[in-house]
Design a protein around this motif. Structure first.
Motif, PDB file in Angstrom:
ATOM      1  N   ASN A 163      75.270 -16.728  29.270  1.00 43.84           N
ATOM      2  CA  ASN A 163      75.104 -16.588  27.822  1.00 43.84           C
ATOM      3  C   ASN A 163      74.914 -17.937  27.146  1.00 43.84           C
ATOM      4  OD1 ASN A 163      75.347 -13.826  28.094  1.00 43.84           O
ATOM      5  ND2 ASN A 163      77.524 -13.801  27.617  1.00 43.84           N
ATOM      6  N   GLN A 164      75.672 -18.926  27.591  1.00 42.99           N
ATOM      7  CA  GLN A 164      75.554 -20.279  27.042  1.00 42.99           C
ATOM      8  C   GLN A 164      74.142 -20.819  27.263  1.00 42.99           C
ATOM      9  OE1 GLN A 164      77.718 -22.220  25.209  1.00 42.99           O
ATOM     10  NE2 GLN A 164      75.997 -23.640  25.105  1.00 42.99           N
ATOM     11  N   ALA A 165      73.627 -20.648  28.483  1.00 44.02           N
ATOM     12  CA  ALA A 165      72.291 -21.149  28.821  1.00 44.02           C
ATOM     13  C   ALA A 165      71.219 -20.420  28.017  1.00 44.02           C
ATOM     14  CB  ALA A 165      72.039 -20.988  30.312  1.00 44.02           C
ATOM     15  N   LEU A 166      71.357 -19.090  27.872  1.00 43.35           N
ATOM     16  CA  LEU A 166      70.359 -18.315  27.131  1.00 43.35           C
ATOM     17  C   LEU A 166      70.371 -18.676  25.644  1.00 43.35           C
ATOM     18  CD1 LEU A 166      70.706 -14.775  28.757  1.00 43.35           C
ATOM     19  CD2 LEU A 166      68.852 -16.411  29.069  1.00 43.35           C
ATOM     20  N   SER A 167      71.540 -19.059  25.130  1.00 47.35           N
ATOM     21  CA  SER A 167      71.637 -19.401  23.707  1.00 47.35           C
ATOM     22  C   SER A 167      70.928 -20.717  23.391  1.00 47.35           C
ATOM     23  CB  SER A 167      73.104 -19.471  23.271  1.00 47.35           C
ATOM     24  OG  SER A 167      73.711 -20.634  23.807  1.00 47.35           O
ATOM     25  N   GLU A 168      70.587 -21.487  24.436  1.00 39.11           N
ATOM     26  CA  GLU A 168      69.872 -22.752  24.243  1.00 39.11           C
ATOM     27  C   GLU A 168      68.415 -22.530  23.819  1.00 39.11           C
ATOM     28  OE1 GLU A 168      71.055 -26.198  25.668  1.00 39.11           O
ATOM     29  OE2 GLU A 168      72.994 -25.280  25.274  1.00 39.11           O
ATOM     30  N   ILE A 169      67.903 -21.312  24.083  1.00 36.11           N
ATOM     31  CA  ILE A 169      66.514 -21.014  23.697  1.00 36.11           C
ATOM     32  C   ILE A 169      66.513 -20.599  22.235  1.00 36.11           C
ATOM     33  CG2 ILE A 169      64.480 -19.575  24.131  1.00 36.11           C
ATOM     34  CD1 ILE A 169      65.605 -18.985  26.913  1.00 36.11           C
ATOM     35  N   GLY A 170      65.777 -21.336  21.411  1.00 41.37           N
ATOM     36  CA  GLY A 170      65.683 -20.992  19.989  1.00 41.37           C
ATOM     37  C   GLY A 170      64.869 -19.725  19.801  1.00 41.37           C
TER      38      GLY A 170
ATOM     39  N   GLU B 281      62.745 -18.848  17.419  1.00 37.91           N
ATOM     40  CA  GLU B 281      61.335 -19.070  17.066  1.00 37.91           C
ATOM     41  C   GLU B 281      60.522 -19.433  18.306  1.00 37.91           C
ATOM     42  OE1 GLU B 281      60.682 -21.801  13.802  1.00 37.91           O
ATOM     43  OE2 GLU B 281      62.136 -20.718  12.558  1.00 37.91           O
ATOM     44  N   GLU B 282      61.086 -20.322  19.122  1.00 37.46           N
ATOM     45  CA  GLU B 282      60.405 -20.733  20.357  1.00 37.46           C
ATOM     46  C   GLU B 282      60.220 -19.519  21.273  1.00 37.46           C
ATOM     47  OE1 GLU B 282      60.930 -23.906  24.090  1.00 37.46           O
ATOM     48  OE2 GLU B 282      62.666 -23.413  22.840  1.00 37.46           O
ATOM     49  N   TYR B 283      61.268 -18.691  21.375  1.00 37.65           N
ATOM     50  CA  TYR B 283      61.256 -17.511  22.244  1.00 37.65           C
ATOM     51  C   TYR B 283      60.129 -16.566  21.839  1.00 37.65           C
ATOM     52  CZ  TYR B 283      63.296 -13.654  24.967  1.00 37.65           C
ATOM     53  OH  TYR B 283      63.521 -12.653  25.883  1.00 37.65           O
ATOM     54  N   ILE B 284      60.067 -16.238  20.554  1.00 31.72           N
ATOM     55  CA  ILE B 284      59.053 -15.318  20.058  1.00 31.72           C
ATOM     56  C   ILE B 284      57.658 -15.944  20.189  1.00 31.72           C
ATOM     57  CG2 ILE B 284      58.202 -14.076  18.004  1.00 31.72           C
ATOM     58  CD1 ILE B 284      60.750 -12.861  19.327  1.00 31.72           C
ATOM     59  N   GLY B 285      57.564 -17.255  19.949  1.00 36.11           N
ATOM     60  CA  GLY B 285      56.287 -17.962  20.086  1.00 36.11           C
ATOM     61  C   GLY B 285      55.732 -17.858  21.497  1.00 36.11           C
ATOM     62  N   VAL B 286      56.586 -18.122  22.483  1.00 37.29           N
ATOM     63  CA  VAL B 286      56.173 -18.044  23.894  1.00 37.29           C
ATOM     64  C   VAL B 286      55.779 -16.606  24.236  1.00 37.29           C
ATOM     65  CG1 VAL B 286      57.007 -18.196  26.286  1.00 37.29           C
ATOM     66  CG2 VAL B 286      57.492 -20.045  24.672  1.00 37.29           C
ATOM     67  N   PHE B 287      56.568 -15.656  23.739  1.00 36.12           N
ATOM     68  CA  PHE B 287      56.272 -14.235  23.998  1.00 36.12           C
ATOM     69  C   PHE B 287      54.899 -13.850  23.440  1.00 36.12           C
ATOM     70  CE2 PHE B 287      56.293  -9.880  22.285  1.00 36.12           C
ATOM     71  CZ  PHE B 287      56.322  -9.173  23.484  1.00 36.12           C
ATOM     72  N   ASN B 288      54.640 -14.225  22.181  1.00 32.42           N
ATOM     73  CA  ASN B 288      53.359 -13.869  21.551  1.00 32.42           C
ATOM     74  C   ASN B 288      52.180 -14.501  22.281  1.00 32.42           C
ATOM     75  OD1 ASN B 288      54.480 -12.211  19.590  1.00 32.42           O
ATOM     76  ND2 ASN B 288      54.764 -13.887  18.156  1.00 32.42           N
TER      77      ASN B 288
END
Length: 158
Positions: free
Chosen positions: A97-104, A106-113
């Protein structure tokens, strides 16, 4: 006559594992498997792992962060796949959970799109239902959340 297996003293094995861990972040499971592969007895394995932890060669929280960062940036894996792969490596939930929380977000959705659009454009299927299914299957395999995947697939493929 069978070739004899190479044996290691605790000191030799410790040195070898220090290099192994210094080269790349490792999880406890990988280190334990490596030591078992070197035919070390369980007591020696425990002594070596404690040494690696005390001298900061082995740090599961650091491993989880490096793993998540690398697989997210290079392989474009979503949170579900990242979490699943870390669980397979017996990483503790807190560290995951700690590691996953490091992903912002906006960045997450940007990469997904970006990933979804690139894949949608590369699918050479004329039937829109088959094309949508291929896109959905691909994104789910990469570990992206299903609500994101279905919304995006419906948006991209009319």
């Amino acid at each position: 006559m069978q070739p004899s297996k190479k044996t290691y003293t605790v000191q030799e094995a410790t040195k070898k594992l220090e290099h192994y861990c210094a080269y790349q972040e490792r999880c406890h499971q990988e280190v334990r498997q490596k030591l078992e592969g070197m035919h070390m007895i369980p007591e020696a394995i425990d002594v070596i792992i404690v040494h690696l932890l005390e001298h900061n060669f082995l740090n599961e929280a650091r491993f989880a962060k490096a793993f998540v960062s690398g697989k997210f940036k290079i392989k474009n894996w979503g949170r579900r796949r990242l979490s699943y792969e870390l669980k397979k490596k017996d990483v503790v939930k807190v560290n995951i959970n700690q590691a996953l929380s490091e992903i912002g977000n906006e960045e997450y959705i940007g990469v997904f799109n970006d990933l979804a659009e690139k894949k949608a454009n590369s699918i050479k299927e004329t039937n829109k239902f088959k094309k949508r299914k291929k896109l959905i299957d691909y994104l789910l395999y990469k570990g992206w959340e299903s609500h994101l995947v279905y919304e995006k697939a419906n948006e991209l493929i009319q």
